[in-house]
Design a protein around this motif. Structure first.
Motif, PDB file in Angstrom:
ATOM      1  N   VAL A  26    -111.730  38.584 -54.167  1.00  0.00           N
ATOM      2  CA  VAL A  26    -112.552  38.925 -53.301  1.00  0.00           C
ATOM      3  C   VAL A  26    -113.512  40.037 -54.084  1.00  0.00           C
ATOM      4  CG1 VAL A  26    -113.944  39.775 -51.411  1.00  0.00           C
ATOM      5  CG2 VAL A  26    -112.249  38.035 -51.181  1.00  0.00           C
ATOM      6  N   HIS A  27    -114.603  39.989 -54.581  1.00  0.00           N
ATOM      7  CA  HIS A  27    -115.103  41.116 -55.428  1.00  0.00           C
ATOM      8  C   HIS A  27    -116.344  41.600 -54.532  1.00  0.00           C
ATOM      9  CE1 HIS A  27    -113.791  40.338 -59.360  1.00  0.00           C
ATOM     10  NE2 HIS A  27    -113.243  39.377 -58.731  1.00  0.00           N
ATOM     11  N   ARG A  28    -116.437  43.122 -54.313  1.00  0.00           N
ATOM     12  CA  ARG A  28    -117.590  43.800 -53.790  1.00  0.00           C
ATOM     13  C   ARG A  28    -118.642  43.854 -54.695  1.00  0.00           C
ATOM     14  NH1 ARG A  28    -118.624  44.620 -48.676  1.00  0.00           N
ATOM     15  NH2 ARG A  28    -119.215  46.890 -47.948  1.00  0.00           N
ATOM     16  N   ARG A  29    -119.793  43.311 -54.127  1.00  0.00           N
ATOM     17  CA  ARG A  29    -121.097  43.208 -55.178  1.00  0.00           C
ATOM     18  C   ARG A  29    -122.325  43.705 -54.298  1.00  0.00           C
ATOM     19  NH1 ARG A  29    -120.145  40.693 -59.590  1.00  0.00           N
ATOM     20  NH2 ARG A  29    -118.368  39.725 -60.199  1.00  0.00           N
ATOM     21  N   ILE A  30    -123.177  44.190 -54.996  1.00  0.00           N
ATOM     22  CA  ILE A  30    -124.550  44.513 -54.429  1.00  0.00           C
ATOM     23  C   ILE A  30    -125.241  42.757 -54.175  1.00  0.00           C
ATOM     24  CG2 ILE A  30    -126.902  45.344 -55.058  1.00  0.00           C
ATOM     25  CD1 ILE A  30    -125.627  46.982 -57.096  1.00  0.00           C
ATOM     26  N   LYS A  31    -125.593  42.910 -52.775  1.00  0.00           N
ATOM     27  CA  LYS A  31    -126.405  41.542 -52.853  1.00  0.00           C
ATOM     28  C   LYS A  31    -127.548  41.203 -53.583  1.00  0.00           C
ATOM     29  CE  LYS A  31    -125.262  41.340 -47.608  1.00  0.00           C
ATOM     30  NZ  LYS A  31    -126.080  41.505 -46.354  1.00  0.00           N
ATOM     31  N   ARG A  72    -124.462  26.335 -57.566  1.00  0.00           N
ATOM     32  CA  ARG A  72    -123.809  27.369 -57.851  1.00  0.00           C
ATOM     33  C   ARG A  72    -124.233  28.555 -58.039  1.00  0.00           C
ATOM     34  NH1 ARG A  72    -119.261  25.141 -55.829  1.00  0.00           N
ATOM     35  NH2 ARG A  72    -118.186  23.523 -56.892  1.00  0.00           N
ATOM     36  N   ALA A  73    -123.645  29.840 -57.998  1.00  0.00           N
ATOM     37  CA  ALA A  73    -124.245  30.981 -58.213  1.00  0.00           C
ATOM     38  C   ALA A  73    -123.210  31.860 -58.840  1.00  0.00           C
ATOM     39  CB  ALA A  73    -124.524  31.741 -56.857  1.00  0.00           C
ATOM     40  N   GLU A  74    -123.632  32.342 -60.201  1.00  0.00           N
ATOM     41  CA  GLU A  74    -123.070  32.879 -60.879  1.00  0.00           C
ATOM     42  C   GLU A  74    -123.118  34.598 -60.551  1.00  0.00           C
ATOM     43  OE1 GLU A  74    -122.357  33.961 -65.694  1.00  0.00           O
ATOM     44  OE2 GLU A  74    -124.029  33.035 -65.134  1.00  0.00           O
ATOM     45  N   GLY A  75    -121.745  34.980 -60.455  1.00  0.00           N
ATOM     46  CA  GLY A  75    -121.652  36.574 -60.184  1.00  0.00           C
ATOM     47  C   GLY A  75    -122.024  37.658 -61.516  1.00  0.00           C
ATOM     48  N   TYR A  76    -122.610  38.479 -61.065  1.00  0.00           N
ATOM     49  CA  TYR A  76    -123.200  39.350 -62.331  1.00  0.00           C
ATOM     50  C   TYR A  76    -122.066  40.132 -62.827  1.00  0.00           C
ATOM     51  CZ  TYR A  76    -123.073  43.250 -58.894  1.00  0.00           C
ATOM     52  OH  TYR A  76    -122.870  44.208 -58.154  1.00  0.00           O
ATOM     53  N   THR A  77    -122.024  40.156 -64.347  1.00  0.00           N
ATOM     54  CA  THR A  77    -120.997  40.787 -65.125  1.00  0.00           C
ATOM     55  C   THR A  77    -121.515  41.945 -65.991  1.00  0.00           C
ATOM     56  OG1 THR A  77    -121.095  39.011 -66.872  1.00  0.00           O
ATOM     57  CG2 THR A  77    -119.313  38.730 -65.422  1.00  0.00           C
ATOM     58  N   MET A  82    -124.500  45.640 -49.644  1.00  0.00           N
ATOM     59  CA  MET A  82    -123.336  45.035 -50.215  1.00  0.00           C
ATOM     60  C   MET A  82    -122.669  43.619 -49.732  1.00  0.00           C
ATOM     61  SD  MET A  82    -123.308  47.534 -52.315  1.00  0.00           S
ATOM     62  CE  MET A  82    -121.646  47.117 -53.127  1.00  0.00           C
ATOM     63  N   GLU A  83    -121.785  43.089 -50.294  1.00  0.00           N
ATOM     64  CA  GLU A  83    -121.331  41.935 -49.830  1.00  0.00           C
ATOM     65  C   GLU A  83    -120.003  41.657 -50.461  1.00  0.00           C
ATOM     66  OE1 GLU A  83    -123.650  38.474 -50.307  1.00  0.00           O
ATOM     67  OE2 GLU A  83    -123.724  38.634 -52.345  1.00  0.00           O
ATOM     68  N   ASP A  84    -119.050  40.948 -49.806  1.00  0.00           N
ATOM     69  CA  ASP A  84    -117.871  40.550 -50.407  1.00  0.00           C
ATOM     70  C   ASP A  84    -117.926  39.030 -50.888  1.00  0.00           C
ATOM     71  OD1 ASP A  84    -116.628  43.137 -50.167  1.00  0.00           O
ATOM     72  OD2 ASP A  84    -115.986  42.605 -48.097  1.00  0.00           O
ATOM     73  N   ARG A  85    -117.571  38.701 -52.075  1.00  0.00           N
ATOM     74  CA  ARG A  85    -117.718  37.204 -52.488  1.00  0.00           C
ATOM     75  C   ARG A  85    -116.616  36.909 -53.094  1.00  0.00           C
ATOM     76  NH1 ARG A  85    -121.287  34.452 -50.262  1.00  0.00           N
ATOM     77  NH2 ARG A  85    -121.226  32.934 -51.978  1.00  0.00           N
TER      78      ARG A  85
END
Length: 337
Positions: A79-84, A224-229, A40-43
Motif C-alpha cells: 500500500v502506498h500513501r499518495r496525493i489523491k 486501469r490507473a497508473e500511480g505517479y512515479t 491523501m489516500e492509500d492505494r
C-alpha cells in the motif's frame, strides 16, 4: 456508468451541478507535508520489474500482464500513501475506434514488418489506462535587462575579378533595453510517469483540460490507473523550465526590434498551486519475435504514437529497387548525352 452486459445506464453520483471547478492545492504546503488528510489516500500498487510501471489494482488481484510492456509478471509492492487525483478527463473514444486508429497508423508505416501488422490487427484487446499528470498554476513577474537590435544597411563598393560593384551590407545597431513582464500560468502540464517514453506522451498533446471532471472512483471502472512515479518537486522543476521558456519569449517580444539580446532575467514566482489529474489513453503492448512494441492512442482525439518497427527485408528490397532505378536512369541519361 454503462453495464457491458445489459446496457443499463446510471449517472455518476456526487457530481453536483456547478462542481466542475477543480480546486488547486497549495504547493508550499505540500513541500512542508501540510496537505490536508482528506487530500491523501492509500492505494495498492503493483510494480512491473521490466519497465517500472506502477499500476493500481483492486484488492482481489495479485498478478497480471503489464499493460505498458506486456511483461506477464508484476509484483505486489504493498500500500502506498499518495496525493489523491483532483480531476479526471473521461474516455471519449471507444476501444474499437482506438484499435482502428492504431491499425490505420500502422498501415502508413511502409517498412513495418507484415507479421506485426497482422498480429496487431487480430483484435487483441487494448488497455484503457488513466495516466497521471501534475498541473501547476503560478503568478510570475520578471525584471530583465538586454538590448534591442535594429537592422540597417550601408552601401559599399567592392572589386571582384576586376569588376567594381556596389553592395548593401547588413548591420545591427544595438540599444540598451530593460523592463518588466508579467504572466499568469494556468495548468502547466507535466507527465507524472516514466513508464512511457516522453516523446510519445508529448506528441499526444494537446489535451482538452477544460473538460476535466472532478475525480470520482466511478470513472476508473473498467480501466486501469497508473500511480505517479515523478514526485511533486521534480515535476515542479520541469514546470518551471516550461514557464521560463515562455517568459523568455515574452521578454524578447517586450524588447522588440529586429534582434534581441537578453543579459539577465530575474523572475519572482508566487501563488504556486498544483493538482494531480488523470488523462486517458488506449494502450497496446505487443511482443513480436522477442521484442516489445507499444502503441498509445489519445482517448479524446484519436491521435496515435508508438515505437516504429522496421522490416529488414522491406528495407533491403527498397534499397535494391532504388539501386536498379538509379542505374536505369543513369543509363538513359548517358545514352541521351
Amino acid at each position: 456508468m454503462i453495464c457491458d452486459y445489459c446496457g443499463n445506464e446510471r449517472p455518476i453520483e456526487g457530481l453536483a451541478e456547478g462542481a466542475r471547478a477543480l480546486r488547486e492545492l497549495d504547493f508550499r504546503a505540500a513541500l512542508t507535508a501540510r496537505i490536508p488528510e482528506a487530500e491523501m489516500e492509500d492505494r495498492r500498487i503493483l510494480s512491473c520489474p521490466n519497465c517500472g510501471a506502477q499500476i493500481e489494482f483492486d484488492g482481489a488481484q495479485h498478478a497480471a500482464e503489464c499493460p505498458f510492456c506486456a511483461t506477464p509478471v508484476v509484483t505486489d509492492t504493498g500500500v502506498h500513501r499518495r496525493i489523491k487525483p483532483r480531476g479526471v478527463l473521461p474516455f471519449a473514444l471507444a476501444e474499437r475506434d482506438a484499435h482502428k486508429a492504431m491499425n490505420d497508423w500502422l498501415g502508413r508505416l511502409w517498412f513495418a514488418p507484415n507479421g506485426l501488422q497482422q498480429y496487431a490487427r487480430k483484435g487483441r484487446k487494448m488497455q484503457g489506462i488513466y495516466v497521471p499528470y501534475w498541473t501547476f498554476d503560478a503568478d510570475t513577474r520578471t525584471g530583465y535587462s538586454g538590448a534591442r537590435g535594429t537592422i540597417y544597411y550601408v552601401t559599399r563598393t567592392v572589386t571582384h575579378d576586376g569588376k567594381t560593384q556596389t553592395v548593401q551590407e547588413q548591420r545591427i545597431r544595438w540599444t540598451p533595453k530593460s523592463g518588466h513582464v508579467a504572466r499568469f500560468f494556468d495548468d502547466v502540464l507535466v507527465l507524472a510517469s516514466r513508464s512511457l517514453p516522453k516523446r510519445f506522451t508529448d506528441a499526444l498533446e494537446p489535451w482538452d483540460l477544460a473538460a476535466l471532471e472532478p475525480y470520482a472512483p466511478e470513472y476508473l471502472a473498467g480501466f486501469r490507473a497508473e500511480g505517479y512515479t515523478v514526485e511533486l518537486t521534480d515535476a515542479y522543476t520541469e514546470a518551471r523550465d516550461k514557464m521560463q521558456s515562455v517568459i523568455e519569449r515574452d521578454v524578447r517580444f517586450d524588447i522588440g526590434g529586429d534582434r534581441q539580446r537578453i543579459h539577465s532575467m530575474d523572475t519572482d514566482v508566487s501563488a504556486v498551486t498544483f493538482k494531480h489529474i488523470l488523462l486517458p489513453i488506449w494502450l497496446a503492448a505487443y511482443r513480436y519475435r522477442g521484442e516489445s512494441y507499444r502503441f498509445v492512442v489519445n482517448a479524446r482525439t484519436g491521435k496515435v504514437q508508438g515505437e516504429r518497427p522496421w522490416s529488414a527485408w522491406k528495407i533491403a528490397i527498397a534499397v535494391i529497387l532504388g539501386t536498379i532505378l538509379a542505374g536505369a536512369a543513369g543509363y538513359f541519361i548517358a545514352r541521351n548525352q
